[in-house]
Design an enzyme around this catalytic site. Sequence first.
Site, mmCIF file in Angstrom:
data_model
loop_
_atom_site.group_PDB
_atom_site.id
_atom_site.type_symbol
_atom_site.label_atom_id
_atom_site.label_comp_id
_atom_site.label_asym_id
_atom_site.label_seq_id
_atom_site.Cartn_x
_atom_site.Cartn_y
_atom_site.Cartn_z
ATOM 1 N N MET A 1 0.701 -1.313 0.285
ATOM 2 C CA MET A 1 -0.430 -0.272 0.354
ATOM 3 C C MET A 1 0.709 1.105 -0.250
ATOM 4 O O MET A 1 1.788 1.579 0.902
ATOM 5 C CB MET A 1 -0.788 0.356 0.898
ATOM 6 N N GLY B 1 1.349 3.706 5.062
ATOM 7 C CA GLY B 1 2.466 2.906 3.972
ATOM 8 C C GLY B 1 2.388 1.827 4.830
ATOM 9 O O GLY B 1 3.249 1.733 5.480
ATOM 10 N N SER B 2 2.448 0.941 3.979
ATOM 11 C CA SER B 2 2.935 -0.667 4.612
ATOM 12 C C SER B 2 1.957 -1.583 3.843
ATOM 13 O O SER B 2 2.115 -1.794 2.363
ATOM 14 C CB SER B 2 1.554 -0.308 6.050
ATOM 15 N N ARG B 3 2.686 -2.906 4.280
ATOM 16 C CA ARG B 3 1.862 -3.934 3.261
ATOM 17 C C ARG B 3 1.168 -4.895 4.477
ATOM 18 O O ARG B 3 1.522 -4.761 5.091
ATOM 19 C CB ARG B 3 3.944 -3.932 3.212
#
Length: 218
Positions: free
Chosen positions: A99, A187-189
């Site tokens: 993301m 912001g990440s995954r």
Amino acid sequence: MIRFHKEGYRIIIIAFVLSIAGILLVEKFIETSWLVITIQIIIIAFLIIILQFFRNPKRLTVLGDDTIIAPVDGKVVVIEEVEEPEYFKDKRLQVSIFMSPINVHVTRYAMSGVVKYSKYHPGKYLVAWHPKASTENERTTVVLENKTLGEVLYRQIAGALAKRIVNYAKEGDKVVQGTDAGFIKFGSRVDLFLPIGTKLNVKLGDKVNGGVQVIAEK
């Protein structure tokens, strides 16, 4: 009408107050008109970024006991068979969705079932696409189980900008596919670990929509 996630309410209110104060103070203390307008545009742009980050669009999920939907919006950056060391301790099919800060950051349950496992891990803040992010970054691990698909693990992973992971899954909870499972800020995954042999409906580089798009099925 734009909906916002509850995790953003406090930050949105603070951003509104600071933005209004900034716009008024700029007019009071700066006399150069072009500079005033420039600073005010920057302030408004900052507010818009905050608002779009915490947006929570309503998604219509078509429920399916034999389907896995995308838990988040983003881009598929990993598809590979790996050893999952925390819970399964055997080989699984990993699907990772990255993301960016402009994506919707709501995490949704990828399938209906019972929460079998839910654990938070403190850690580093490597960039979310780093190979070691799944095991070294701050993260939460959640395992869901239903009779059709068995056990599926998903992992929320903080990135270089993400400083807080919110996870609503508690062991023993009965959850419904597509409903709100948490939030990751800035912001990440998310990694999914599926049984080997699971049929995938996505490929590397695909962009997916959380809560609606079927990405795998039995």
